[in-house]
Design a protein around this motif. Sequence first.
Motif, PDB file in Angstrom:
ATOM      1  N   MET B 163       0.808  -1.208   0.000  1.00  0.00           N
ATOM      2  CA  MET B 163       0.000   0.000   0.000  1.00  0.00           C
ATOM      3  C   MET B 163       0.851   1.272   0.000  1.00  0.00           C
ATOM      4  SD  MET B 163      -3.053  -1.015   0.014  1.00  0.00           S
ATOM      5  CE  MET B 163      -3.930  -2.553   0.256  1.00  0.00           C
ATOM      6  N   ARG B 184      -5.110   6.398   7.356  1.00  0.00           N
ATOM      7  CA  ARG B 184      -4.287   5.191   7.297  1.00  0.00           C
ATOM      8  C   ARG B 184      -3.127   5.181   8.278  1.00  0.00           C
ATOM      9  NH1 ARG B 184      -8.166   2.199   5.415  1.00  0.00           N
ATOM     10  NH2 ARG B 184      -8.870   2.832   3.359  1.00  0.00           N
ATOM     11  N   GLN B 256      -3.216  -5.326  14.832  1.00  0.00           N
ATOM     12  CA  GLN B 256      -4.429  -5.922  14.259  1.00  0.00           C
ATOM     13  C   GLN B 256      -4.945  -5.052  13.120  1.00  0.00           C
ATOM     14  OE1 GLN B 256      -6.969  -6.129  17.698  1.00  0.00           O
ATOM     15  NE2 GLN B 256      -6.063  -8.023  18.461  1.00  0.00           N
ATOM     16  N   ASN B 259      -2.978  -5.507   9.999  1.00  0.00           N
ATOM     17  CA  ASN B 259      -3.355  -6.741   9.313  1.00  0.00           C
ATOM     18  C   ASN B 259      -4.691  -6.585   8.602  1.00  0.00           C
ATOM     19  OD1 ASN B 259      -3.067  -9.642   8.728  1.00  0.00           O
ATOM     20  ND2 ASN B 259      -4.849  -9.843  10.067  1.00  0.00           N
ATOM     21  N   ASP B 260      -5.610  -5.838   9.235  1.00  0.00           N
ATOM     22  CA  ASP B 260      -6.923  -5.628   8.633  1.00  0.00           C
ATOM     23  C   ASP B 260      -6.875  -4.692   7.431  1.00  0.00           C
ATOM     24  OD1 ASP B 260      -8.122  -7.180  10.571  1.00  0.00           O
ATOM     25  OD2 ASP B 260      -8.523  -5.488  11.906  1.00  0.00           O
ATOM     26  N   GLY B 261      -5.772  -3.968   7.269  1.00  0.00           N
ATOM     27  CA  GLY B 261      -5.702  -3.001   6.191  1.00  0.00           C
ATOM     28  C   GLY B 261      -6.370  -1.683   6.516  1.00  0.00           C
ATOM     29  N   GLU B 262      -6.812  -1.524   7.757  1.00  0.00           N
ATOM     30  CA  GLU B 262      -7.412  -0.238   8.113  1.00  0.00           C
ATOM     31  C   GLU B 262      -6.349   0.849   8.200  1.00  0.00           C
ATOM     32  OE1 GLU B 262     -10.468   0.352  11.014  1.00  0.00           O
ATOM     33  OE2 GLU B 262     -11.310  -1.636  10.722  1.00  0.00           O
ATOM     34  N   ASN B 280       4.648 -16.096  11.855  1.00  0.00           N
ATOM     35  CA  ASN B 280       3.564 -16.892  12.446  1.00  0.00           C
ATOM     36  C   ASN B 280       2.192 -16.559  11.869  1.00  0.00           C
ATOM     37  OD1 ASN B 280       2.198 -14.892  13.903  1.00  0.00           O
ATOM     38  ND2 ASN B 280       3.414 -15.240  15.742  1.00  0.00           N
ATOM     39  N   GLY B 281       2.167 -15.753  10.825  1.00  0.00           N
ATOM     40  CA  GLY B 281       0.912 -15.544  10.114  1.00  0.00           C
ATOM     41  C   GLY B 281       0.063 -14.405  10.646  1.00  0.00           C
TER      42      GLY B 281
ATOM     43  N   SER C 130     -13.232  -2.725   8.765  1.00  0.00           N
ATOM     44  CA  SER C 130     -12.638  -3.842   8.036  1.00  0.00           C
ATOM     45  C   SER C 130     -13.333  -5.139   8.445  1.00  0.00           C
ATOM     46  CB  SER C 130     -11.144  -3.944   8.352  1.00  0.00           C
ATOM     47  OG  SER C 130     -10.967  -4.097   9.748  1.00  0.00           O
ATOM     48  N   GLY C 131     -14.489  -4.993   9.083  1.00  0.00           N
ATOM     49  CA  GLY C 131     -15.183  -6.153   9.629  1.00  0.00           C
ATOM     50  C   GLY C 131     -15.858  -6.995   8.574  1.00  0.00           C
ATOM     51  N   ARG C 135     -16.759  -6.662   4.538  1.00  0.00           N
ATOM     52  CA  ARG C 135     -16.147  -7.611   3.591  1.00  0.00           C
ATOM     53  C   ARG C 135     -17.217  -8.229   2.698  1.00  0.00           C
ATOM     54  NH1 ARG C 135     -11.208 -10.508   6.897  1.00  0.00           N
ATOM     55  NH2 ARG C 135     -10.679  -8.684   8.127  1.00  0.00           N
ATOM     56  N   THR C 146     -10.086  -1.442  -0.235  1.00  0.00           N
ATOM     57  CA  THR C 146      -9.468  -1.226   1.079  1.00  0.00           C
ATOM     58  C   THR C 146     -10.598  -0.843   2.042  1.00  0.00           C
ATOM     59  OG1 THR C 146      -9.040   1.055   0.510  1.00  0.00           O
ATOM     60  CG2 THR C 146      -7.217  -0.471   0.232  1.00  0.00           C
ATOM     61  N   PRO C 147     -10.397  -1.093   3.324  1.00  0.00           N
ATOM     62  CA  PRO C 147     -11.486  -0.807   4.279  1.00  0.00           C
ATOM     63  C   PRO C 147     -11.911   0.657   4.199  1.00  0.00           C
ATOM     64  CG  PRO C 147      -9.722  -2.028   5.339  1.00  0.00           C
ATOM     65  CD  PRO C 147      -9.227  -1.657   3.989  1.00  0.00           C
ATOM     66  N   TRP C 335     -11.634 -17.332  13.621  1.00  0.00           N
ATOM     67  CA  TRP C 335     -10.303 -16.839  13.985  1.00  0.00           C
ATOM     68  C   TRP C 335      -9.513 -17.907  14.719  1.00  0.00           C
ATOM     69  CZ3 TRP C 335      -7.038 -13.336  12.477  1.00  0.00           C
ATOM     70  CH2 TRP C 335      -7.502 -12.184  11.814  1.00  0.00           C
ATOM     71  N   SER C 339      -5.131 -19.471  10.028  1.00  0.00           N
ATOM     72  CA  SER C 339      -3.692 -19.287  10.116  1.00  0.00           C
ATOM     73  C   SER C 339      -3.360 -17.886   9.617  1.00  0.00           C
ATOM     74  CB  SER C 339      -2.937 -20.351   9.351  1.00  0.00           C
ATOM     75  OG  SER C 339      -3.245 -20.319   7.991  1.00  0.00           O
ATOM     76  N   ARG C 340      -4.007 -17.432   8.585  1.00  0.00           N
ATOM     77  CA  ARG C 340      -3.849 -16.065   8.096  1.00  0.00           C
ATOM     78  C   ARG C 340      -5.215 -15.582   7.675  1.00  0.00           C
ATOM     79  NH1 ARG C 340       1.521 -14.385   6.163  1.00  0.00           N
ATOM     80  NH2 ARG C 340       2.464 -16.419   6.048  1.00  0.00           N
ATOM     81  N   TRP C 341      -5.576 -14.351   7.995  1.00  0.00           N
ATOM     82  CA  TRP C 341      -6.889 -13.839   7.590  1.00  0.00           C
ATOM     83  C   TRP C 341      -6.809 -12.331   7.457  1.00  0.00           C
ATOM     84  CZ3 TRP C 341     -12.154 -14.855  10.582  1.00  0.00           C
ATOM     85  CH2 TRP C 341     -13.221 -14.640   9.699  1.00  0.00           C
ATOM     86  N   ARG C 342      -6.962 -11.873   6.230  1.00  0.00           N
ATOM     87  CA  ARG C 342      -6.836 -10.429   5.966  1.00  0.00           C
ATOM     88  C   ARG C 342      -8.071  -9.906   5.285  1.00  0.00           C
ATOM     89  NH1 ARG C 342      -2.269  -6.985   3.616  1.00  0.00           N
ATOM     90  NH2 ARG C 342      -2.901  -5.637   5.332  1.00  0.00           N
ATOM     91  N   TYR C 343      -8.210  -8.569   5.347  1.00  0.00           N
ATOM     92  CA  TYR C 343      -9.222  -7.908   4.541  1.00  0.00           C
ATOM     93  C   TYR C 343      -8.858  -8.113   3.081  1.00  0.00           C
ATOM     94  CZ  TYR C 343     -12.397  -4.219   3.040  1.00  0.00           C
ATOM     95  OH  TYR C 343     -13.412  -3.542   2.452  1.00  0.00           O
ATOM     96  N   ARG C 538      -5.140 -12.398  17.374  1.00  0.00           N
ATOM     97  CA  ARG C 538      -6.576 -12.681  17.450  1.00  0.00           C
ATOM     98  C   ARG C 538      -6.873 -14.169  17.491  1.00  0.00           C
ATOM     99  NH1 ARG C 538      -8.353  -8.695  13.017  1.00  0.00           N
ATOM    100  NH2 ARG C 538      -8.665  -6.777  14.200  1.00  0.00           N
ATOM    101  N   ARG C 539      -6.020 -14.957  16.884  1.00  0.00           N
ATOM    102  CA  ARG C 539      -6.293 -16.404  16.827  1.00  0.00           C
ATOM    103  C   ARG C 539      -6.223 -17.008  18.222  1.00  0.00           C
ATOM    104  NH1 ARG C 539      -1.470 -17.049  12.807  1.00  0.00           N
ATOM    105  NH2 ARG C 539      -0.671 -15.813  14.519  1.00  0.00           N
TER     106      ARG C 539
END
Lengths: 212, 396, 578
Positions: B163, B184, B256, B259-262, B280-281, C130-131, C135, C146-147, C335, C339-343, C538-539
């Motif tokens: 980005m 951002r 967080q 990671n969310d892109g916010e 670790n992802g 970004s919830g 999505r 993008t959010p 969550w 293992s990986r979770w993105r917007y 978060r996981r």
Amino acid sequence: MCFELTDFQITLNNEALFEPFSLHIKAGQIGAITGPSGSGKSTILSDILGVLPAIFSRSGNIRLNEKDITGLPTGQRHVGIFFQDDLLFPHLNVFENLVFGIPAKLSKKEKAQKISSALSHAGLQGFEKRDIATLSGGQRARISLLRTLLSEPKLILLDEPFSKLDEELRDQFRSWVFKQIQLQDIPAVLVTHDARDIPESAVKIELEVSYA
Amino acid sequence: MRVLIHLIGCLAMTAAATASAENWQSTVTEAKGQTVYFHAWGGDENINDYIQWAADEVKDQYNITVRHVKNVAPNAVSQVLAEKAAGKNSGGAVDLIWINGENFANMKEAGLLYGSFTQDLPNYQFVDTENKPTTLYDFTVPVDNLEAPWGMAQLVFMYDSEMVANHPNNASELLSFAQSNPGRFTYPAPPAFHGTTFIKQILLELGNGNEALFSPVDQADFAAVTAPLWRYLDQLHPAMWQQGKTFTDGAPRMKQLLNDGEIFISLSFNPFEASSAIANGELPDTIRTYIHEAGTIGNTHFVTIPFNASHPEAAMVFANFLMSPQAQARKANADIWGDPTVLSMTKLNSSDRAVFNALPKGIATLSNEELANVLREPHASWVEALEAAWLQRYGN
Amino acid sequence: MNTFKRLAARGTLFGASPWITTSIFLIPVVVGLLGTWLPAFGWLPAIDSRRFSLAPWQQLFAYPGADSAIVKTLVTGLGASALALLITLLILIGLYPSKIFNQIERSLAPLLSMPHAAFAIGLGLLIMPSGWLVRLLATFTEALSTPPLWTTFQDAQGISLIFALALKEIPFLLFMSLAVLPTLKAKQTLALAGSLGHSKRYAWTWLLLPRLYKQIKLPFYAVVAYSLTVVDIAMIAGPTTPPTLAVLVNQWFYNPDFQYRMVGAAGATLLLLINVVTLLVLHLSEKPLEKLRTAMLNKGAHHRKRFHWETPAAIVASLSLIGLYIASILQILFWSFASRWRYPDLLPEHFSLRSWGRIFNRIEEPFFCSFWLAVLSAFIALVLTILMLENEVRIKQRKPGFDAQRSVLIVYLPLLIPQIAFLFGFQVFLIQTRLDANFYSLLWSHCVFVIPYVFLTLSGPYRKFDQRYSVAAVTLCSCPAKSFWKVKFQILLRPILYAFATGFSVSIAQYLPTLFVGAGKFSTITTEAVAMTSGSDRRLIAVMALWQQILPLIIFLLATLVPSLLFKNRKAMQQSSI
């Protein structure tokens, strides 16, 4: 078997609820107490049961079979009560309700026999497993009285027993109740505001409200 | 004469060394079978795993049981304070606390600490006190051997390279980035640690080495010195995440959001954090780090023993183990935790040095040379003044 | 006098129960309150402050944003409580009794067992910019690659906090209402009103709601007190600059500068004051409202039978409620396996058991510690509550006009004040008496917070019990014990189990008491979960949240299932059919 109240009076804050009276009834006999509402009819029954609120006080004696019972806790007085509401336990079925009061010394089989014969006497043969909530008002009233009688009380108290039943049922049920009491051969005290509920043979007491 | 003094000095030192070696041996003997309640932040499972590993090691090596109490520093301090208030001067519930900065300063001032002990720890000799002055001055407060250095920290910015094509290199570029990418960027609201550090960083950059920042705040013209900072923040806030009306409560929350892109740029106090989070992802592999060209604030975190610890000996043995080359090298491994060492490479023997040199750095970690640019913290008294002024302006 | 002696002799245990309970409470409450009030006025010997002054209060009111924090506290606390009550009543009016309502009733256990913080986090994951909901939108439009820069969570006005709190409290209020609905004979009243030509709305508004409110008044007060003092949800879903007063108090206590503890203590005292005044206003407004109701009823405020909007509205409300809970729990569940979770991915890139595996090997000790604390504290609370309520029955027999409500107010005190202020004093006391850091003290501290909830859950239905059943039972079997266990206990089994489950889950959720009183020597699922929540992963937060939910879920399910199964063939004992 006999029951007597002598010079019996209840007071609240030093004011008597009614003029003192005496009552003597024998087995199979019914003592009927009438009086206007607020005259303390039900309070008398509470006292005989041993649950008189402490704000009241009593003078006179309560004797059951020649024995003074005023010092005994409710459970040891062997007095049964029948309210205008049937007060059948909603979580138990007919059998379980009836067996609740049967003296523990009897065997399982004897208890079952007693219940079955009592039910058939009352025209409710085979009702043992029924859920209370599925019965009619009249059926519930009969089972409630049976429950009291099966606990083998030495005295039975009837607190406005018929006031919630409709006219037709009432006559029928009334004569059935008195017959049962005679069969059981115990004294009974009836409290009512309705003269029609009182059988001919009853010993009648009309409370005189005392005004201070 | 001078020679003589030197000679006596040498003799004294040798004697002291022997004595302390003997002392240490008796400490280790005493520590056997003891339990250490180690109160340390438990929000990162990598760190929790590392502490568990260290606990297993000292169990094997010294027969010491370490119980990690996942606590936050003020709660542990609160425990010690309550014990002091209740007159419990020994047998306390806390044996060792992970600590630094204001919490240390306050414990020191309130007399809640055990006393100097690090000078007796054999591994203390390897600590790089020369090149890492924050091991001696914790937020400018003299450490006085009251706490044992555990790891190094330095403010780095984490950004999403997908980005952000060209990352900012200084405060004013950060402002232009925010203005051309509204929403951002954000920073935690002071007095959250990372938030306070961020405004100190900006103040240092804008103040261009203003010497007043390194003396007590009451000797400076606070309004004049901080005016550029408020001007800067007044411009930055409207361009921030949630228009600067809502702030995060700390760096974990910002991670967080990254990671969310916010948000596209976040802060960390650990140069390795991005790499280990990618591994670790927790963060995408497009995350990279940078620091500002003027350098960034760095400091040290420590472990310390409260005045009434039940088992200070075992706590010392554990603290010593945490400073050992073995434990420090494992801690510096980005795959395990990734926390920069407090040790000096030149003081280590060659085999230990080789272990450090062989450590994986991770794809998002800057080189040692790039990180070398460490800014001094302003004088400790500035922290509270800055926080109060910030709250006054933006806190309501 | 004689009667009194006799009764006292007969009911020693009952007579002693308020004293036992009071002493369980009095010590922690008194030392807790003193430990809050003295520092609020400058007395904190721990930091050598031994002079009474108003300085902490001056500092409090001079603190930037303090006034705005107080306003936010009132707006969010009262807003959330009112919203929760309104929606609860709406669902009752619109849907009770009905098949849908039975479904809602069945879903209450899982809703109630969800930890507060976990729910707030799940809700955030759902509605933040970004919830998951955004999505979902993003799958239809390029514009959301993008959010978006929206404000949907943690807004400065506290709207998202109001919603999060209200959503968390509705199931509790519904649950409390369920326990008392049978005693209101709602079905009969509705039928009667219907036969007189009145609408369902009329029957509810004018006949049932006032009685229902009286029954759930205490639980509602608890909701108000909770909403005004809550910290964890407010930190997750609430505003930040400034936050609510409770969060601010928390921040002061966590300020490394010990001086701020006195400001925190003043803040906690202020919060207690706000709480007391609010509840007092609610209490005092009851009579005027009651008069108004009677006046309007006599004037013949009559609703003709017209379109009954409550039912569709209640359906929408309850579906949204359940939908949001399911969606939140799914967020947490996904969550925990991500293992990986993105917007803008709707589902995690990969699923993995790794996070569960990392936690699994260290869960056993906290799990059993939580379990025993919860079982024992809920059990002790239940026994004491029943003894106290039985004692009330006995006192009432002596003095029919006795106001039972007032005599037990002290039980509720621990709910009115933020724990962090309250616990420091208690902690000092325990250390002074060398009772700190042992399991029984910890259990004691849990009881302090469990008993109020057990008491308020059980007291309504218990006081409503028709005592003539017991009289009848004693005259029948001559045995008070049998009459209690076989009749009263069983008829009240459902509310008793509900109370146990509520107490159990309250104990599970305790964080600060475990930390402060346990001195860090005991770790529970919740101390582990809170530690995890202070991090970023978060996981792992999700895995811990699910662990935290498992025990209360089982207990709540048992509390609803056991009576249903036991009384399967007893129509009058089925909740919704009365």
